[in-house]
Design an enzyme around this catalytic site. Structure first.
Site, PDB file in Angstrom:
ATOM      1  N   CYS A 109       0.827  -1.202   0.000  1.00 31.55           N
ATOM      2  CA  CYS A 109       0.000   0.000   0.000  1.00 31.55           C
ATOM      3  C   CYS A 109       0.872   1.267   0.000  1.00 31.55           C
ATOM      4  O   CYS A 109       1.490   1.592  -1.007  1.00 31.55           O
ATOM      5  CB  CYS A 109      -0.995  -0.030   1.169  1.00 31.55           C
ATOM      6  N   HIS A 195      -3.735  -4.938   0.694  1.00 31.28           N
ATOM      7  CA  HIS A 195      -3.245  -5.319   2.030  1.00 31.28           C
ATOM      8  C   HIS A 195      -3.369  -6.831   2.240  1.00 31.28           C
ATOM      9  O   HIS A 195      -4.350  -7.298   2.818  1.00 31.28           O
ATOM     10  CB  HIS A 195      -4.049  -4.602   3.115  1.00 31.28           C
ATOM     11  N   GLU A 197      -1.972  -8.492   4.408  1.00 27.02           N
ATOM     12  CA  GLU A 197      -1.902  -8.738   5.854  1.00 27.02           C
ATOM     13  C   GLU A 197      -3.214  -8.467   6.568  1.00 27.02           C
ATOM     14  O   GLU A 197      -3.375  -8.830   7.747  1.00 27.02           O
ATOM     15  CB  GLU A 197      -0.782  -7.886   6.472  1.00 27.02           C
TER      16      GLU A 197
END
Length: 250
Positions: A109, A195, A197
């Protein structure tokens, strides 16, 4: 022979309190993601000897590039195109890691945008507003070759974008709201605007916080909340990061 990797995670923000209380900072979140990727890649030929965390917001202390094999830049609520001193310092540091030290860098990002800026590409506000929650990414030919599929589904949380592909890189994919969803340069650069994660918990907490603060109106919040729990390819990308690092450090 298995290679032991030392990875420095540059934490470009602090998660909101409910996320920090449960999961820790971005360094801890990415450490778990990388370990999942390694567990799913038993033949990668690498192991994680060290994952160090460096919180770089308003802090000019960076890891010595000579002491690490690879670097990962996290996401952030801050603007990658800002001229705040710490963002300029971080951009210059990343440029040095890539161009002088020739070390591989992974960007997520904001980190994806900082890599592009470090290489001279324009970054800034996108033309299509916020892209949030699990969304579809159409992969380019390079993206299809690297990932072995036509599309990715990933959690998104951004309105800033990379406006042009830096020289020497290729674009990995696009979506209706973001033309450049990832950057790739063999053995040097691997980045995504999304993202990998983010879990449903993280996304839900961010959506709630931004709705309560007035950043997201009711319609945008409800749309994001309806997709926060959809299946996504975050853990698949963890294996792809490990594959990239294995190739980059071979």
């Amino acid at each position: 022979m298995t290679r032991a990797l030392r990875i420095a995670v540059l934490e470009c923000d602090t998660p909101i309190p409910p996320v920090t209380e449960r999961l820790g900072g971005y360094g801890e979140i990415f450490e778990r993601l990388l370990k999942k990727g390694l567990e799913a890649s038993p033949d990668s030929g690498v192991e994680l000897a060290e994952i160090s965390k460096w919180h770089v917001v308003d802090n000019p202390v960076y890891p010595d590039p000579n002491k690490y094999d690879a670097f990962l830049l996290s996401g952030s609520k801050h603007d990658s195109f800002s001229d705040d001193p710490w963002i300029l310092s971080l951009t210059e540091y990343v440029r040095g890691v890539l161009e002088q030290h020739k070390k591989p860098v992974v960007g997520i990002c904001f980190g994806h945008q900082i890599i592009a800026r470090a290489l001279g590409a324009r970054v800034g506000r996108g033309d299509h507003g916020w892209e949030i929650s699990v969304d579809e990414i159409n992969l380019t030919d390079t993206g299809k070759r690297i990932f072995g599929k036509d599309k990715l589904y990933l959690q998104q949380m951004h309105r800033d974008v990379v406006h042009e592909v830096p020289k020497g890189c290729v674009n990995l994919g696009s979506s209706p709201r973001c033309e450049i969803q990832g950057l790739y340069q063999p053995q040097r650069i691997w980045s995504v605007q999304a993202h990998p994660e983010f879990t449903e918990f993280i996304m839900s907490q961010v959506l709630q916080a931004r709705h309560q603060s007035g950043v997201f109106n009711d319609e945008l919040y409800q749309d994001g909340a309806s997709r926060a729990g959809k299946h996504h390819d975050g853990e698949f990308l963890a294996t792809e990061i490990i594959k990239f690092l294995a190739e980059a450090t071979s």
